[in-house]
Design a protein around this motif. Structure first.
Motif, PDB file in Angstrom:
ATOM      1  N   SER A 144       0.839  -1.195   0.000  1.00  0.00           N
ATOM      2  CA  SER A 144       0.000   0.000   0.000  1.00  0.00           C
ATOM      3  C   SER A 144       0.874   1.245   0.000  1.00  0.00           C
ATOM      4  O   SER A 144       2.096   1.162   0.037  1.00  0.00           O
ATOM      5  CB  SER A 144      -0.891   0.006   1.223  1.00  0.00           C
ATOM      6  N   ASN A 145       0.234   2.372  -0.042  1.00  0.00           N
ATOM      7  CA  ASN A 145       1.005   3.603  -0.140  1.00  0.00           C
ATOM      8  C   ASN A 145       0.592   4.615   0.915  1.00  0.00           C
ATOM      9  O   ASN A 145       1.033   5.757   0.878  1.00  0.00           O
ATOM     10  CB  ASN A 145       0.870   4.194  -1.533  1.00  0.00           C
ATOM     11  N   LYS A 203       1.331   6.096   3.634  1.00  0.00           N
ATOM     12  CA  LYS A 203       2.453   6.316   4.534  1.00  0.00           C
ATOM     13  C   LYS A 203       2.223   7.578   5.349  1.00  0.00           C
ATOM     14  O   LYS A 203       1.402   8.425   4.993  1.00  0.00           O
ATOM     15  CB  LYS A 203       3.741   6.455   3.729  1.00  0.00           C
ATOM     16  N   ASP A 253       3.330   1.518   6.717  1.00  0.00           N
ATOM     17  CA  ASP A 253       2.217   1.540   5.763  1.00  0.00           C
ATOM     18  C   ASP A 253       0.920   1.201   6.476  1.00  0.00           C
ATOM     19  O   ASP A 253       0.853   0.180   7.160  1.00  0.00           O
ATOM     20  CB  ASP A 253       2.452   0.499   4.666  1.00  0.00           C
ATOM     21  N   ILE A 301      -2.280  -0.433   6.032  1.00  0.00           N
ATOM     22  CA  ILE A 301      -2.850  -1.335   5.032  1.00  0.00           C
ATOM     23  C   ILE A 301      -4.375  -1.250   5.049  1.00  0.00           C
ATOM     24  O   ILE A 301      -5.021  -1.211   4.022  1.00  0.00           O
ATOM     25  CB  ILE A 301      -2.436  -2.796   5.313  1.00  0.00           C
ATOM     26  N   LYS A 316      -7.212  -0.839  -0.518  1.00  0.00           N
ATOM     27  CA  LYS A 316      -6.031  -1.217  -1.295  1.00  0.00           C
ATOM     28  C   LYS A 316      -4.918  -0.180  -1.102  1.00  0.00           C
ATOM     29  O   LYS A 316      -4.188   0.152  -2.019  1.00  0.00           O
ATOM     30  CB  LYS A 316      -6.370  -1.370  -2.780  1.00  0.00           C
ATOM     31  N   GLY A 317      -4.852   0.355   0.102  1.00  0.00           N
ATOM     32  CA  GLY A 317      -3.786   1.289   0.429  1.00  0.00           C
ATOM     33  C   GLY A 317      -4.021   2.712  -0.024  1.00  0.00           C
ATOM     34  O   GLY A 317      -3.229   3.601   0.289  1.00  0.00           O
ATOM     35  N   ASN A 345      -0.452   2.061  -9.461  1.00  0.00           N
ATOM     36  CA  ASN A 345       0.192   1.209  -8.469  1.00  0.00           C
ATOM     37  C   ASN A 345       0.732  -0.066  -9.117  1.00  0.00           C
ATOM     38  O   ASN A 345       1.861  -0.493  -8.857  1.00  0.00           O
ATOM     39  CB  ASN A 345      -0.808   0.843  -7.373  1.00  0.00           C
TER      40      ASN A 345
END
Lengths: 138, 336
Positions: free
Chosen positions: A5-6, A8, A106, A108, A125-126, B95
């Motif tokens: 995932s992203n 952050k 992350d 999630i 999905k992040g 992604n």
């Protein structure tokens, strides 16, 4: 295959719910995480040094405290000082701790929450979904 | 009216990109993505990333599936890019793109993505050194909405921060210079037609369309785009330097901005109806298999005009590969 995932903390630091009607600041968003992971991300001291002045540090420390309280990780995130030390550019120990919090953690699963209205923004999905309805817009 | 604008964008922008997201993700492989993707982000974006001092924060409004490519380029220069787009399918494609390339052993900082309406942007004010908005503003259905996008971009910028906006140009390159015959268009995407079988029952009579839809179908389809030779359009006010467009056009051929290239590989000659006759009369709705995208193509100077009074100091406007590009700088609050 699960995709990393992203969501952050460095992204969290940029996000606000101020597009909602009546919200004065909308920042920092509460982190209601249900699943987090530490990802291996290469430490780049120069990058952290450049980013630090661009972040709202109180938002970073608030996020770390929030996550540590949720107790979702085997080991808690390293504690961060309330203000960025004056010697941050040469303080590798501090930079590495900041890197872990900002780049390696992350979120999630879970959601982000507007601190003023309680409105939830799900993370799927992040990717955080910050879309609002027409009747919520300022 | 505001509802009609949003509905138009929903039908002729968001839904289309959503459907095409998987195709876009694959098309990127051969480097044949849309104009913003061919061999990575366009030249104007590369130039901006190079001009910025190292370690900047960049917001990309309407990033689409090319967020991964931008973030790779940004990371190479020590910057961090945050991409915002309304379409989850495009973000997921970005992604996927990052993961595909990462698995080939290329370590790059991951794109940071957020699903958002760029007119209601959930990013903090004055937090960014630069904002890019590539091929987005031309999908907004009214001047008011286009200005709102630029206002959001200005809000995100710290004083002195740089804005780059690009939009499809009304004036198109070539010799002789051509232009669209109208600024508001529905452009067919070269999606393959579903095969027609004789056994199909006649289509049911469609229900009466709401007023905004009836107005919409009077928007000219891209047929008749090549007004250069027939209508004597292209009034010559296109200031494009032909050297900008050498890679895209030759004397008698013009390649439509493909999106993605793999679905529209044909070169068209002036005078061709791009719909190959399938569009029917200019009031008829297009067939289901042919996806139309809404565009408001910009005249020279229109981007700067749109940005007036928003706290932006317009530095430069130029024509690049059929698009108008605007570079601006955020003025400190005391200036207005």
């Amino acid at each position: 295959i699960f995709k990393i995932s992203n969501m952050k903390l460095i992204l969290h630091n940029m996000l606000t719910s101020a597009m909602i009607k009546g919200v004065k600041k909308g920042y920092p968003l509460l982190l209601r995480a249900t699943k987090v992971e530490l990802q291996p991300v290469e430490f780049d001291a120069g990058f952290v040094v450049h980013m630090l002045p661009r972040l709202d540090w109180s938002g970073v420390t608030a996020a770390v405290q929030c996550l540590n309280q949720l107790d979702l990780l085997q080991d808690p995130l390293p504690e961060l000082p309330p203000t960025v030390p004056d010697d941050y550019a040469n303080n590798e120990d501090f930079l590495r701790k900041a890197h872990i919090a900002l780049m390696q953690l992350d979120v999630i699963e879970g959601c982000l929450v507007c601190p003023e209205t309680g409105r939830e923004f799900p993370i799927a999905k992040g990717i955080p979904n910050m879309l609002i309805n027409d009747n919520e817009a300022a | 009216a505001a509802e009609a604008e949003a509905a138009l964008e929903e039908r002729f922008v968001h839904r289309v990109y959503s459907c095409m997201a998987p195709a876009l993700a694959c098309a990127d492989e051969g480097g044949s993505g849309g104009c913003a993707n061919r061999r990575g982000p366009p030249a104007c974006v590369r130039d901006l990333l190079r001009d910025l001092p190292p370690g900047c924060l960049l917001a990309d409004l309407g990033c689409g599936h090319s967020a991964a490519a931008l973030s790779r380029l940004a990371a190479a220069r020590g910057h961090l890019a945050v991409g915002a787009d309304i379409c989850l399918d495009l973000l997921l494609a970005a992604n996927d793109d990052w993961h595909r390339r990462r698995s080939r052993g290329r370590q790059r900082r991951q794109p940071l993505l957020v699903q958002a309406d760029v007119l209601r942007c959930p990013l903090r004010s004055a937090a960014f050194d630069a904002v890019t908005c590539v091929s987005v503003v031309h999908h907004l259905a009214s001047r008011d909405r286009r200005r709102r996008l630029l206002a959001e971009a200005a809000r995100l910028l710290r004083p002195g921060g740089r804005l780059l906006v690009t939009a499809w140009a009304f004036e198109q390159p070539g010799r002789p210079a051509r232009s669209f015959n109208c600024q508001d268009l529905l452009v067919p995407w070269g999606a393959p037609e579903p095969p027609q079988t004789p056994a199909l029952p006649p289509p049911p009579k469609p229900p009466p369309r709401p007023a905004w839809q009836r107005r919409l179908s009077s928007l000219p389809l891209l047929a008749g785009f090549f007004g250069g030779s027939r209508n004597g359009g292209g009034s010559g006010d296109c200031q494009a330097d032909s050297s900008d467009c050498e890679s895209d056009s030759s004397d008698c051929e013009f390649r439509i901005r493909e999106f993605p290239a793999s679905s529209c590989p044909r070169r068209h000659t002036a005078g061709d109806c791009l719909c190959d006759g399938a569009c029917g009369a200019a009031g008829a709705p297009a067939s289901e298999g042919r996806r139309l995208r809404y565009y408001h193509v910009f005249r020279q100077g229109e981007l700067a005009d749109c940005a007036r009074g928003l706290g932006l100091d317009c530095l430069r406007e130029w024509h690049e590969q059929g698009n108008w590009c605007l570079s601006a700088r955020r003025m400190p609050p005391s200036y207005y």
